[in-house]
Design an enzyme around this catalytic site. Sequence first.
Site, PDB file in Angstrom:
ATOM      1  N   CYS A  50       0.959  48.842  64.219  1.00 20.51           N
ATOM      2  CA  CYS A  50       0.216  47.878  64.631  1.00 20.51           C
ATOM      3  C   CYS A  50       1.259  47.056  65.796  1.00 20.51           C
ATOM      4  O   CYS A  50       0.692  46.434  66.745  1.00 20.51           O
ATOM      5  CB  CYS A  50      -0.215  46.825  63.842  1.00 20.51           C
ATOM      6  N   ASN A  51       2.477  47.271  65.542  1.00 20.68           N
ATOM      7  CA  ASN A  51       3.355  46.200  66.290  1.00 20.68           C
ATOM      8  C   ASN A  51       4.013  47.168  67.296  1.00 20.68           C
ATOM      9  O   ASN A  51       4.958  46.700  68.125  1.00 20.68           O
ATOM     10  CB  ASN A  51       4.271  45.559  65.515  1.00 20.68           C
ATOM     11  N   ARG A  52       4.047  48.416  67.268  1.00 19.60           N
ATOM     12  CA  ARG A  52       4.874  49.192  68.278  1.00 19.60           C
ATOM     13  C   ARG A  52       4.202  50.792  68.194  1.00 19.60           C
ATOM     14  O   ARG A  52       3.591  51.456  67.415  1.00 19.60           O
ATOM     15  CB  ARG A  52       6.165  49.370  67.977  1.00 19.60           C
ATOM     16  N   HIS A  97      18.811  52.076  68.729  1.00 21.46           N
ATOM     17  CA  HIS A  97      17.689  51.622  68.612  1.00 21.46           C
ATOM     18  C   HIS A  97      16.649  52.076  67.594  1.00 21.46           C
ATOM     19  O   HIS A  97      16.036  51.196  66.883  1.00 21.46           O
ATOM     20  CB  HIS A  97      16.744  52.027  70.029  1.00 21.46           C
ATOM     21  N   GLY A 187     -10.648  32.224  52.078  1.00 18.44           N
ATOM     22  CA  GLY A 187     -10.577  32.343  53.321  1.00 18.44           C
ATOM     23  C   GLY A 187     -10.405  33.931  53.543  1.00 18.44           C
ATOM     24  O   GLY A 187     -10.266  34.655  52.703  1.00 18.44           O
ATOM     25  N   GLY A 189      -9.036  35.012  56.750  1.00 17.33           N
ATOM     26  CA  GLY A 189      -8.438  35.518  57.991  1.00 17.33           C
ATOM     27  C   GLY A 189      -7.037  36.110  57.951  1.00 17.33           C
ATOM     28  O   GLY A 189      -6.885  36.881  57.036  1.00 17.33           O
TER      29      GLY A 189
END
Length: 429
Positions: A50-52, A97, A187, A189
């Site tokens: 989801c992030n990369r 990296h 909640g 969210g």
Amino acid sequence: MALLTLGINHRTAPVEIRERVAFTPERMAEAFSELRAASGASEAAILSTCNRTELYLAGDDDCAPTVLRWLAGFHELDVADLEEVLYVHRDSEAVRHMMRVAAGLDSMVLGEPQIFGQLKDAYSLAREHGATGSFLSRLFEQTFSVAKRVRTQTAIGENPVSVAYASVSMAHHIFADMSRNKALLIGAGKTIELVSRHLADAGVRDFLVANRTLERAQALAELHGGKGIVLSEIPDHLADVDIIISSTASPLPILGKGAVERALKKRKHRPFFMVDIAVPRDIEPEVGSLADVYLYTVDDLRQVIEENIRSREGAAREAENLISSGVQEFLDQLRALDAVSTLKVFRQRAELLRDIESEKALRALRNGVDPETVLRSLARGLTNKLLHQPSVQVRKAMAEGRTEVTECLRELYQLDALEADEPTTTEKL
């Protein structure tokens, strides 16, 4: 062999682009086939979270422009738009990296452990599709080894650095074995969704999710085999839960002191652990005054989070040193392998020249030529052939001003030592 990494992440691209560049499992086979054909790379791997999204490629040439065009085309994006958010790392920086990614140093949450497993999955998937070879396999294995070293030798992953993670971690102070506890999440969210994941990782198996809309509550609860309810039903279930974590946008408190008091009586004062992440607060502050209730707000967690971030930053510096060592180890391995390959070719060439001169000498002997003459001719011919090409290349290098070639030659054959051992003219006489 050239190593290339191209990618986007949470720092370079907004979620609107990241979600479009993500690779779905259904298209992975197609992606591997097209990527290797388009890039000409002999080996490839794809990491998509989801992030990369990152592509790891090994081949003889730098194929970055080609891969950029392919990536944009595959996901139906404009090349210029993708180029603005894309980063490219080559060779040793690409190695560094990958190791930083595996160790969690490039993550949104510094030191988070999930990326290590995601990278292992990416490697396994590439192997399943026959996309990796000896080079990337060696790189991934070295990367995993270094990442494990970072985890065991530093405190990079020991302390929580998010409100959601801190909330769950603090629950461990109250409940040693959280598999026996039931959680109520108020909640539905993103924060509560993250809390639910951390609770599940901590062993909680019984979930109740309360939300203004029942559909959203049920959707989140079903991810962990739980049940969804609406906010008005909370008092009916309160006595059955042990952990309560709330994060809504309600302007007024959802859970009051009276409801908690009644629940405590029903549960015979077994303790409640509560975290109110919301601002304004979802749980009346007076609830914290009740015996057997451990109530924390986001302000209570902030100090823990800040301390743990500082702790991780110190560990991150240690981790960077370990990664630098890991990069050097990998490069040393490559150089050693290259030396073995070069020596193998060097030996094969010498043996070929030996066989050619030996066969020539044997023919001369069979034709009756004097053995001493044959032997001297063999030695002279072999020497000339072994030295001819190196001599040509040394002269060429010297003409071009590359004096390091002669220095290398003197080192390889220890010519300085030979000159030192050679007797003087007087000694010869």
